[in-house]
Write a protein that holds these residues in place. Sequence first.
Motif, PDB file in Angstrom:
ATOM      1  N   VAL A  72       0.870  -1.110  -0.108  1.00 39.10           N
ATOM      2  CA  VAL A  72      -0.012   0.041   0.024  1.00 39.10           C
ATOM      3  C   VAL A  72       0.941   1.364  -0.099  1.00 39.10           C
ATOM      4  O   VAL A  72       0.309   2.477  -0.312  1.00 39.10           O
ATOM      5  CB  VAL A  72      -0.958  -0.015   1.167  1.00 39.10           C
ATOM      6  CG1 VAL A  72      -1.992  -1.097   0.871  1.00 39.10           C
ATOM      7  CG2 VAL A  72      -0.342  -0.165   2.552  1.00 39.10           C
ATOM      8  N   ALA A  73       2.142   1.003   0.336  1.00 40.12           N
ATOM      9  CA  ALA A  73       3.248   2.273   0.516  1.00 40.12           C
ATOM     10  C   ALA A  73       4.485   1.974   0.344  1.00 40.12           C
ATOM     11  O   ALA A  73       4.711   0.889   1.141  1.00 40.12           O
ATOM     12  CB  ALA A  73       2.614   3.187   1.609  1.00 40.12           C
ATOM     13  N   LEU A  74       5.486   2.441  -0.164  1.00 39.73           N
ATOM     14  CA  LEU A  74       6.768   2.230  -0.318  1.00 39.73           C
ATOM     15  C   LEU A  74       7.402   2.725   1.011  1.00 39.73           C
ATOM     16  O   LEU A  74       6.722   3.914   1.511  1.00 39.73           O
ATOM     17  CB  LEU A  74       7.493   2.530  -1.561  1.00 39.73           C
ATOM     18  CG  LEU A  74       7.104   1.835  -2.451  1.00 39.73           C
ATOM     19  CD1 LEU A  74       7.704   2.875  -4.046  1.00 39.73           C
ATOM     20  CD2 LEU A  74       7.400   0.581  -2.689  1.00 39.73           C
ATOM     21  N   PRO A  75       8.231   2.099   1.815  1.00 39.61           N
ATOM     22  CA  PRO A  75       9.034   0.929   1.161  1.00 39.61           C
ATOM     23  C   PRO A  75       8.435  -0.135   1.640  1.00 39.61           C
ATOM     24  O   PRO A  75       8.446  -1.273   0.812  1.00 39.61           O
ATOM     25  CB  PRO A  75      10.341   1.092   2.076  1.00 39.61           C
ATOM     26  CG  PRO A  75      10.217   1.851   3.022  1.00 39.61           C
ATOM     27  CD  PRO A  75       9.078   2.832   2.869  1.00 39.61           C
ATOM     28  N   ASN A  76       7.729  -0.316   2.968  1.00 37.86           N
ATOM     29  CA  ASN A  76       7.349  -1.728   3.091  1.00 37.86           C
ATOM     30  C   ASN A  76       6.025  -1.609   4.350  1.00 37.86           C
ATOM     31  O   ASN A  76       5.899  -2.259   5.056  1.00 37.86           O
ATOM     32  CB  ASN A  76       8.535  -2.522   4.032  1.00 37.86           C
ATOM     33  CG  ASN A  76       9.377  -2.859   3.069  1.00 37.86           C
ATOM     34  OD1 ASN A  76       9.446  -3.469   2.311  1.00 37.86           O
ATOM     35  ND2 ASN A  76      10.746  -2.656   3.833  1.00 37.86           N
ATOM     36  N   SER A  77       4.992  -0.992   3.482  1.00 36.00           N
ATOM     37  CA  SER A  77       3.553  -0.961   4.103  1.00 36.00           C
ATOM     38  C   SER A  77       2.650  -1.807   3.372  1.00 36.00           C
ATOM     39  O   SER A  77       2.394  -1.520   2.146  1.00 36.00           O
ATOM     40  CB  SER A  77       3.097   0.441   4.170  1.00 36.00           C
ATOM     41  OG  SER A  77       1.892   0.537   4.872  1.00 36.00           O
TER      42      SER A  77
END
Length: 129
Positions: free
Chosen positions: A73-78
Amino acid sequence: MTAVKGFFDEIGFSEAICTGFEWKGNDLEVFFEKGVDISGSVHPLAEKFSFESPCKITFSDVAKSGLKISRLVALPNSFETSIVERTADPFPVGGIHDFHLEGFMDGNPEKRWFVWTLSAKEAYFDDLE
């Protein structure tokens, strides 16, 4: 259609693209578009089956199934994660083996990463030819 029982440890899934799955009672069919790797192994279809080919894996008498699907859903690791669990009723006993699959699953609009852990009696690889 060539269905081969066993040899599950010879199957690689890290680039597999799963297009869907279907429960038939306590049996589970998992369909792949491509990316399942059996080349260079002792699997009976290793010389015949292509990495770019579709296939199906059928698990018979599934006792437990835990499917985790993650979407970035979002960078880097969501990630947004969904977990789908299923336990057989009645629970089969004896001769149950653990199986692990991972790869990409078709999502709309993007692909999602999945990790699937199963306990079942048998696994069959089908090259769909």
